[in-house]
Enzyme design. Structure first.
Site, PDB file in Angstrom:
ATOM      1  N   ARG A 114       0.870  -1.158   0.049  1.00 40.15           N
ATOM      2  CA  ARG A 114      -0.030   0.034   0.019  1.00 40.15           C
ATOM      3  C   ARG A 114       0.875   1.198   0.039  1.00 40.15           C
ATOM      4  O   ARG A 114       0.528   2.266  -0.640  1.00 40.15           O
ATOM      5  CB  ARG A 114      -0.898  -0.156   1.401  1.00 40.15           C
ATOM      6  CG  ARG A 114      -2.060  -1.071   0.775  1.00 40.15           C
ATOM      7  CD  ARG A 114      -2.953  -1.231   2.199  1.00 40.15           C
ATOM      8  NE  ARG A 114      -3.859  -2.251   1.828  1.00 40.15           N
ATOM      9  CZ  ARG A 114      -4.656  -2.921   2.363  1.00 40.15           C
ATOM     10  NH1 ARG A 114      -4.654  -2.879   3.935  1.00 40.15           N
ATOM     11  NH2 ARG A 114      -5.429  -3.875   2.351  1.00 40.15           N
ATOM     12  N   GLU A 134      -5.169  -3.440  -4.040  1.00 35.44           N
ATOM     13  CA  GLU A 134      -4.366  -3.542  -2.840  1.00 35.44           C
ATOM     14  C   GLU A 134      -5.289  -2.882  -1.881  1.00 35.44           C
ATOM     15  O   GLU A 134      -4.737  -2.491  -0.757  1.00 35.44           O
ATOM     16  CB  GLU A 134      -3.029  -3.099  -2.895  1.00 35.44           C
ATOM     17  CG  GLU A 134      -2.271  -3.711  -4.017  1.00 35.44           C
ATOM     18  CD  GLU A 134      -0.648  -3.221  -3.981  1.00 35.44           C
ATOM     19  OE1 GLU A 134      -0.232  -3.037  -2.999  1.00 35.44           O
ATOM     20  OE2 GLU A 134      -0.256  -3.604  -5.074  1.00 35.44           O
TER      21      GLU A 134
HETATM   22  C1  FAD Z   1      -5.792  -3.674 -12.730  1.00 36.96           C
HETATM   23  C2  FAD Z   1      -5.848  -4.597 -11.624  1.00 36.96           C
HETATM   24  C3  FAD Z   1      -4.903  -5.411 -10.994  1.00 36.96           C
HETATM   25  C4  FAD Z   1      -4.998  -6.397  -9.988  1.00 36.96           C
HETATM   26  N1  FAD Z   1      -3.965  -7.039  -9.510  1.00 36.96           N
HETATM   27  C5  FAD Z   1      -4.033  -7.802  -8.697  1.00 36.96           C
HETATM   28  C6  FAD Z   1      -3.299  -8.592  -8.242  1.00 36.96           C
HETATM   29  O1  FAD Z   1      -1.985  -8.759  -8.760  1.00 36.96           O
HETATM   30  N2  FAD Z   1      -3.402  -9.577  -7.314  1.00 36.96           N
HETATM   31  C7  FAD Z   1      -4.701  -9.838  -6.696  1.00 36.96           C
HETATM   32  O2  FAD Z   1      -4.665 -10.700  -5.814  1.00 36.96           O
HETATM   33  N3  FAD Z   1      -5.498  -8.958  -6.756  1.00 36.96           N
HETATM   34  C8  FAD Z   1      -5.345  -7.881  -7.769  1.00 36.96           C
HETATM   35  N4  FAD Z   1      -6.279  -7.084  -8.258  1.00 36.96           N
HETATM   36  C9  FAD Z   1      -7.594  -7.147  -7.457  1.00 36.96           C
HETATM   37  C10 FAD Z   1      -8.061  -5.887  -6.395  1.00 36.96           C
HETATM   38  O3  FAD Z   1      -7.031  -6.035  -5.338  1.00 36.96           O
HETATM   39  C11 FAD Z   1      -9.266  -6.038  -6.239  1.00 36.96           C
HETATM   40  O4  FAD Z   1     -10.275  -5.742  -7.178  1.00 36.96           O
HETATM   41  C12 FAD Z   1      -9.687  -5.219  -5.108  1.00 36.96           C
HETATM   42  O5  FAD Z   1      -9.334  -5.831  -3.767  1.00 36.96           O
HETATM   43  C13 FAD Z   1     -11.223  -5.017  -4.957  1.00 36.96           C
HETATM   44  O6  FAD Z   1     -11.967  -6.336  -4.898  1.00 36.96           O
HETATM   45  P1  FAD Z   1     -13.315  -6.615  -5.777  1.00 36.96           P
HETATM   46  O7  FAD Z   1     -12.883  -6.170  -7.394  1.00 36.96           O
HETATM   47  O8  FAD Z   1     -13.387  -8.199  -5.580  1.00 36.96           O
HETATM   48  O9  FAD Z   1     -14.323  -5.777  -5.658  1.00 36.96           O
HETATM   49  P2  FAD Z   1     -15.180  -5.878  -4.266  1.00 36.96           P
HETATM   50  O10 FAD Z   1     -14.491  -6.547  -3.072  1.00 36.96           O
HETATM   51  O11 FAD Z   1     -16.185  -6.878  -4.740  1.00 36.96           O
HETATM   52  O12 FAD Z   1     -15.746  -4.652  -3.897  1.00 36.96           O
HETATM   53  C14 FAD Z   1     -16.789  -3.885  -4.596  1.00 36.96           C
HETATM   54  C15 FAD Z   1     -17.350  -2.778  -3.683  1.00 36.96           C
HETATM   55  O13 FAD Z   1     -17.752  -3.004  -2.422  1.00 36.96           O
HETATM   56  C16 FAD Z   1     -16.871  -2.118  -1.732  1.00 36.96           C
HETATM   57  N5  FAD Z   1     -17.001  -2.891  -0.365  1.00 36.96           N
HETATM   58  C17 FAD Z   1     -16.853  -4.187  -0.088  1.00 36.96           C
HETATM   59  N6  FAD Z   1     -16.704  -4.397   1.148  1.00 36.96           N
HETATM   60  C18 FAD Z   1     -16.979  -3.416   1.984  1.00 36.96           C
HETATM   61  C19 FAD Z   1     -17.275  -2.939   3.118  1.00 36.96           C
HETATM   62  N7  FAD Z   1     -17.361  -3.678   4.195  1.00 36.96           N
HETATM   63  N8  FAD Z   1     -17.800  -1.814   3.671  1.00 36.96           N
HETATM   64  C20 FAD Z   1     -17.944  -0.783   2.367  1.00 36.96           C
HETATM   65  N9  FAD Z   1     -17.762  -0.941   1.299  1.00 36.96           N
HETATM   66  C21 FAD Z   1     -17.167  -2.397   0.922  1.00 36.96           C
HETATM   67  C22 FAD Z   1     -15.917  -2.072  -2.443  1.00 36.96           C
HETATM   68  O14 FAD Z   1     -14.968  -0.868  -1.497  1.00 36.96           O
HETATM   69  C23 FAD Z   1     -16.034  -1.718  -3.646  1.00 36.96           C
HETATM   70  O15 FAD Z   1     -16.226  -0.552  -3.723  1.00 36.96           O
HETATM   71  C24 FAD Z   1      -6.123  -6.146  -9.265  1.00 36.96           C
HETATM   72  C25 FAD Z   1      -7.168  -5.419  -9.846  1.00 36.96           C
HETATM   73  C26 FAD Z   1      -7.253  -4.767 -10.519  1.00 36.96           C
HETATM   74  C27 FAD Z   1      -8.382  -3.895 -11.364  1.00 36.96           C
END
Ligand code: FAD
Length: 376
Positions: free
Chosen positions: A232, A353
């Site tokens: 981060r 992240e």
């Molecule tokens: C270009 C890119 C590269 C990436 N690279 C990697 C990688 O190398 N390795 C890896 O493991 N991951 C990777 N990621 C994944 C990234 O870490 C996740 O997309 C991120 O953690 C969010 O997870 P999600 O997409 O499943 O969204 P979700 O977890 O489904 O979230 C959807 C929405 O709900 C909100 N939300 C969820 N829980 C809560 C809560 N308790 N309270 C309030 N709001 C909430 C979130 O903030 C978000 O707005 C990458 C993503 C991208 C787009």
């Protein structure tokens, strides 16, 4: 000295590739090797394993400087160094560390950090990937999403669970899997950080030995969070590099662009807006450097500093890039400008992240537990 060296490297080797990486979604394999030769592909890794042996402040400077020329080129060492190599070097056994980390450091091998899944990103303790004991080996099954470098990785650092999902973080382990026929990767088209090999990774019964079990439960989830806390700050440094680049583009444009008979920069309304953006960048830089220092000093609330830094830098880098784009008028909005790419890259800082909400969860838990206690 470090800053100057990396800036020279990036202006010579990264800058000429930045547009192609983005426009063609092209993974710069040779640049990865060049970064390896410089020791900056895994800047956090000790020199005897092929890294630069830098503390988090040094790592931040490296990522900030590369990101001034290309966010994608900076994301590669961020993932390879502060996520993948970090976990293997810190939690792995000696044999696997000596076998794999020097290859990641030199750029001979590509590594990816496979935590997020179709079901779960923010709620990482709920992942579905399984690691089962069969015939003296570990068998791994699951699907990973959004894996940076997934398309090109030789090694996948996979997080999965040994046992029931109801155990959440308690039975999560990290296992290292080599690319083979048990792995299928599908590209995912993303709007920013293009050319970094973002992929869905399907793991269909990959086999791993005891040596490859980098971090068994209950330490597997801790290893993931440890990497993400460091990550981060690292990705925030990258965000600062993006914001600086956007600011410089806008500044240069505004000094040249003439309207109403004078360069636009001479209007005080524009000067004040630049002053605000400048202040935002300096506030973010200060947070990055201080969080890095707290990490080096082993400060116990470092994860809170990392979360607050990431939340703030995500916001300011998006605002600075968006404002730079706007201040550049029609040119800023064109595909020819660099700021449109910087803006698309900066948006990932609000998601990757840990989303902004996830950073707020970390910070609010700290406030709930400790009250109004400041970080230092
Ligand atoms: C270009 C890119 C590269 C990436 N690279 C990697 C990688 O190398 N390795 C890896 O493991 N991951 C990777 N990621 C994944 C990234 O870490 C996740 O997309 C991120 O953690 C969010 O997870 P999600 O997409 O499943 O969204 P979700 O977890 O489904 O979230 C959807 C929405 O709900 C909100 N939300 C969820 N829980 C809560 C809560 N308790 N309270 C309030 N709001 C909430 C979130 O903030 C978000 O707005 C990458 C993503 C991208 C787009």
């Amino acid at each position: 000295m470090l800053r100057r060296t990396v800036r020279e490297f990036a202006s010579r080797y990264v800058a000429p590739l930045a547009k192609r990486i983005d426009a063609e979604n092209w993974y710069p394999r040779e640049l990865v090797r060049d970064m390896g030769k410089m020791g900056i592909l895994t800047p956090n890794i000790p020199e005897d394993l092929g890294g630069a042996g830098l503390d988090l402040l040094g790592v931040s400077v490296v990522l900030e400087e590369i990101a001034r020329y290309s966010g994608s080129a900076s994301l590669i060492p961020e993932v390879q160094g502060t996520l993948v190599a970090h976990v293997i070097a810190k939690y792995g056994g000696r044999r696997i560390v000596e076998e794999v980390v020097p290859k990641l450091a030199s750029g001979e091998a590509i590594g990816s950090f496979a935590l997020s899944e179709p079901c779960c990103g923010s709620d990482a303790a709920n992942i579905e990937t399984t690691i089962e004991r069969q015939g003296g080996e570990w068998v791994v099954k699951g699907t990973k999403m959004w894996t940076t470098q997934g398309l090109y990785a030789d090694y996948f650092l996979v997080f999965g669970r040994i046992g029931d999902r109801s155990e959440r973080h308690r039975n999560i382990a990290a296992v290292l899997i080599k690319r083979g026929s048990c792995i299928k990767v599908n590209p995912i088209e993303v709007v920013g950080f293009r050319g970094t090999g973002t992929a869905e990774v399907i793991i269909d019964g990959c086999r791993a030995g005891d040596n490859d079990l980098i971090s068994p439960p209950p330490m597997g989830f801790k290893a993931a969070m440890d990497a993400l806390n460091v990550g981060r700050v690292a990705i925030s440094a990258l965000g600062i590099g993006l914001a600086e680049a956007a600011f410089e583009e806008a500044y240069s444009f505004l000094t040249q662009r003439v309207a109403f008979g004078k360069p636009v920069i001479e209007f005080q309304g524009i000067q004040f807006r630049l002053a605000e953006l400048y202040t935002m960048i300096e506030s973010g830089r200060s947070m990055v450097y201080r969080a890095a220092e707290l990490h080096t000093k082993g400060y116990e609330d470092f994860p809170v500093a990392a979360a607050a830094t990431k939340l703030h830098v995500a916001r300011i880098s998006v605002e600075v890039a968006g404002e730079a784009l706007r201040l550049m008028g029609g040119y800023g909005y064109s595909r020819e400008s660099n700021v449109e790419r910087i803006y698309r890259d900066a948006k990932l800082l609000e998601i990757g992240e840990g989303t902004n909400e996830v950073q707020m969860l970390v910070i609010s838990k700290h406030i709930y537990r400790k009250g109004a206690k400041w970080l230092i």
